[in-house]
Every structure is written in structure tokens, then in C-alpha cells.
Design an enzyme around this catalytic site. Structure first.
Site, PDB file in Angstrom:
ATOM      1  N   CYS A 127       0.813  -1.385   0.188  1.00 10.89           N
ATOM      2  CA  CYS A 127      -0.097   0.150  -0.151  1.00 10.89           C
ATOM      3  C   CYS A 127       0.917   1.177   0.100  1.00 10.89           C
ATOM      4  CB  CYS A 127      -0.976  -0.122   1.213  1.00 10.89           C
ATOM      5  SG  CYS A 127      -0.157  -0.725   2.572  1.00 10.89           S
ATOM      6  N   HIS A 247      -2.951   6.167   4.620  1.00  4.69           N
ATOM      7  CA  HIS A 247      -1.845   6.520   4.762  1.00  4.69           C
ATOM      8  C   HIS A 247      -1.237   7.711   4.170  1.00  4.69           C
ATOM      9  CE1 HIS A 247      -1.187   2.084   5.914  1.00  4.69           C
ATOM     10  NE2 HIS A 247      -0.521   1.780   4.936  1.00  4.69           N
TER      11      HIS A 247
HETATM   12  C1  11C Z   1       0.865  -2.165   6.540  1.00  7.73           C
HETATM   13  N1  11C Z   1       1.824  -2.027   4.189  1.00  7.73           N
HETATM   14  O1  11C Z   1       0.546  -0.862   6.600  1.00  7.73           O
HETATM   15  C2  11C Z   1       1.383  -2.872   5.211  1.00  7.73           C
HETATM   16  C3  11C Z   1       0.217  -3.791   4.932  1.00  7.73           C
HETATM   17  O2  11C Z   1       2.962  -6.112   1.859  1.00  7.73           O
HETATM   18  O3  11C Z   1       0.669  -5.687   1.447  1.00  7.73           O
HETATM   19  C4  11C Z   1       0.315  -4.551   3.591  1.00  7.73           C
HETATM   20  C5  11C Z   1       1.645  -5.299   3.772  1.00  7.73           C
HETATM   21  C6  11C Z   1       1.494  -5.722   2.356  1.00  7.73           C
HETATM   22  O4  11C Z   1       1.108  -2.743   7.537  1.00  7.73           O
END
Ligand code: 11C
Length: 342
Positions: A127, A247
Site C-alpha cells: 500500500c 496512509h
Molecule cells: C501496513 N503496508 O500498512 C502494510 C500492509 O505487503 O501488502 C500491507 C502489507 C503488504 O501494515
């Protein structure tokens, strides 16, 4: 023709978003199958007004399926090759196949040309990588990117439904004067857990040998792969913040040649999936509360590096469950349907 579609992980946060988006975007399908692990099998879910019973996912579940949307998790590793073997095109949100040279890693606005090079599996990036890439590509098109320094402010939705529940519970406990219960963050697999409510945790996923976390190295490797340039330097710090589902990222980019703020802002304004919210005089800038449940990412605070005329600074924000996961995957599926390439 319309595809036969399966959703694996239908009962989780990303699975729920797939279901919402399929309705919202009128995604075409002939038949739909909802799948999950044995634990969630039997759950009833409504899609486009029709009730479906979630089935336990087995390799045979994918017989006759054209497009399989995998929400993520360790189940992908075994079931994605099984589904692909049975003729399905798997769009996988896990990290299992992202760096496999045989598997395209795609953000549809950035590298759609990679989609149809697949051999059965297409990977959806992490993400924080997806959201950053929407700000990088318009700049990269103006002058190639050499180096990126990025700090992320990542929502608890990145840790799934449980992450959201943990923040909710901690806020309630705090307000009731109780000790906050922390069982999940920064990462379930490590011994120590810290509350995220009223806190920041500078660790997402486990630490690797170079003292960067796995999440940080995903941003390095996946950005290079999506932009097709392994020489791009990426220096990330990823931080969990007490925000529910968007995010945010502070990004400083050095390009080969200087790019003006005006040119970059205009390129962003014309870029699909990106909205410019950048008017300091009017206190306008992207904020995670206001991008949540929206499809587009927002970019603002666009300004030059104070000391380097090849440096561009920006702030980019996007819904983690939508563009960071389910929406990006569904856009890949939409591309395949539009090209009738299934
Ligand atoms: C998080 N990016 O915000 C991570 C979730 O490799 O798809 C997703 C983890 C991934 O914790």
C-alpha cells in the site's frame, strides 16, 4: 463476455472493500464465488443485493474461474499457483510474488503496459508503495528520478480489521482510565507490543539484517520494479500512526534535471487517480481523515528542496484499503476485462 470471478479472503478488511467496490464500480461478472479459510467459511455476505455463502478455499475452488482477486495473507503462496494452473488470472495482494521476475507488479496508472505480460499471477504492490508511486510517476515523466527520501505515516488498517479494532479498543480503554491492551502492533510475530492510541510506532513489520524493516525494503524494491529502474535510490522510514485507514507520506525526490513546482503541479493535476490539494495561503493540503473511503490519492505541500534545485518535496495521502489494496487490484481486473484478455 463477462468473467467468472472469485474473491479469496472475502471476510477481511480488503475482501469487504472488494465487495463494496464491485458494487460501486459496477464491475461486470458472470458468476461470483466468495472464498476464505475454513475458519470463515459459512459466513453470509451480500454483494449487489444477492446473498452469498463464503466457501472454504481449496485448489478446486478455482476450476472455471477467470479472474481471482486475492485479498492477501500467507494463503496466497499455495493457492495462487493452484488457481493459475486452473486457468484463472490471479491478482494477488500478498507480498509472496511481488519480486518474482515472472510476475508483473502493477499500479494501473503507472505501468499498465505490464499487466498483460503475466503468466497467471499479477501482483498488487504494498500500500505505501502504491500511494507513493502516484506522486512519483508524473515527476519521473518530467525528469528521471534518481533518489527518494520518504517517511510514511501509516494507518492501522494496514494491519487489517484487527488493527482497526485494536486502536478503537485502546481509545476506549484510555478514556475509561484503564491500561491500554496491545496485542498486535507493531507486528504480531514479535514479542513486544505497544499501544498505537496517542502514540507513534517507528516499526512496521519485522527488522531485516540492514536494520531497515521489511515494510521499508518493500518500498525500495517495489518502487524500482514498478518504475523499471533498479538504480533509483529509495531511503524509507515507515511509521505507524493512530489513523484508521489512510496512509500519508512525506517524500523528497531528486531528479536528473531541475523541475519547476508549476510544471510538477500541472502534471499532477492531469494525472489519473491523483488530485492536487495544494494551497498554503488557504491552508489547503491533503489529510488522511478526508481521503478515507475515497478512490483518488491527494498530493500537496509541493515545494522545492531548499538547497538542491533538483529536489522536489511533497506530501501524498491515500486510502490504504482502497487505492492501497482493493481498488488497485480491481483496476487491474477492469483493465483485463476491458481488453477481454481472460
Ligand atoms: C501496513 N503496508 O500498512 C502494510 C500492509 O505487503 O501488502 C500491507 C502489507 C503488504 O501494515
Amino acid at each position: 463476455k463477462k468473467p467468472n470471478v472469485a474473491i479469496l479472503g472475502a471476510t477481511g478488511a480488503v475482501g469487504a472493500e472488494f465487495i463494496t467496490l464491485i458494487g460501486e464500480r459496477n464491475f461486470p461478472y458472470e458468476n461470483l464465488k466468495l472464498l476464505a479459510s475454513a475458519r470463515s467459511a459459512g459466513t453470509e455476505l451480500v454483494v449487489n443485493g444477492q446473498t452469498y455463502v463464503v466457501e472454504e478455499a481449496t485448489p478446486e475452488s478455482f476450476d472455471g474461474i477467470d479472474i481471482a482477486l486475492f485479498a492477501g495473507g500467507s494463503i496466497s503462496k499455495t493457492l495462487a499457483p493452484e488457481a493459475a494452473k486452473r486457468g484463472a488470472i490471479v491478482i494477488d495482494n500478498s507480498s509472496a510474488f511481488r519480486m518474482d521476475p515472472e510476475v508483473p507488479l502493477v499500479v494501473p496508472e503507472v505501468n499498465p503496459e505490464d499487466i498483460l505480460t503475466h503468466k497467471g499471477i499479477i501482483a498488487n504492490p504494498n500500500c505505501s508503495t502504491i500511494i507513493m508511486s502516484l506522486g512519483l510517476k508524473p515527476l519521473h515523466d518530467l525528469s528521471p528520478i534518481k533518489r527518494i527520501i520518504v517517511s510514511t505515516y501509516q494507518a492501522v488498517s494496514g494491519a487489517g480489521k484487527e488493527g482497526i479494532e485494536e486502536l478503537e479498543n485502546q481509545v476506549r480503554e484510555y478514556n475509561e482510565g484503564k491500561e491500554m491492551t496491545a496485542n498486535l502492533l507493531p507486528t504480531g510475530s514479535m514479542p513486544k507490543h505497544y499501544p498505537i492510541a496517542f502514540n507513534l510506532i517507528p516499526q512496521i513489520d519485522v527488522f531485516l539484517d540492514n536494520d531497515y524493516t521489511k515494510e521499508e525494503m518493500k518500498m525500495v524494491n517495489e518502487t524500482q520494479k514498478i518504475l523499471h529502474d533498479d538504480s533509483i535510490q529509495v531511503v524509507p522510514t515507515t511509521i505507524r500512526v493512530p489513523v484508521y485507514r489512510s496512509h500519508s507520506e512525506s517524500v523528497l525526490v531528486e531528479t536528473e534535471e531541475p523541475v519547476s513546482v508549476e510544471d510538477f503541479r500541472a502534471a499532477c493535476a492531469n494525472y489519473p487517480g491523483l488530485q492536487v490539494k495544494d494551497n498554503p495561503a488557504n491552508q489547503e493540503y491533503p489529510m488522511p481523515l478526508y481521503t478515507s473511503n475515497k478512490n483518488d490519492c491527494e498530493i500537496g505541500r509541493i515545494r522545492k528542496d531548499l538547497y538542491n534545485d533538483k529536489g522536489m518535496n511533497f506530501w501524498i495521502v491515500g486510502d490504504q484499503i482502497r487505492k492501497g489494496a482493493a481498488l488497485n487490484a480491481l483496476q487491474i481486473a477492469e483493465y483485463i476485462v476491458e481488453k477481454q484478455a481472460f
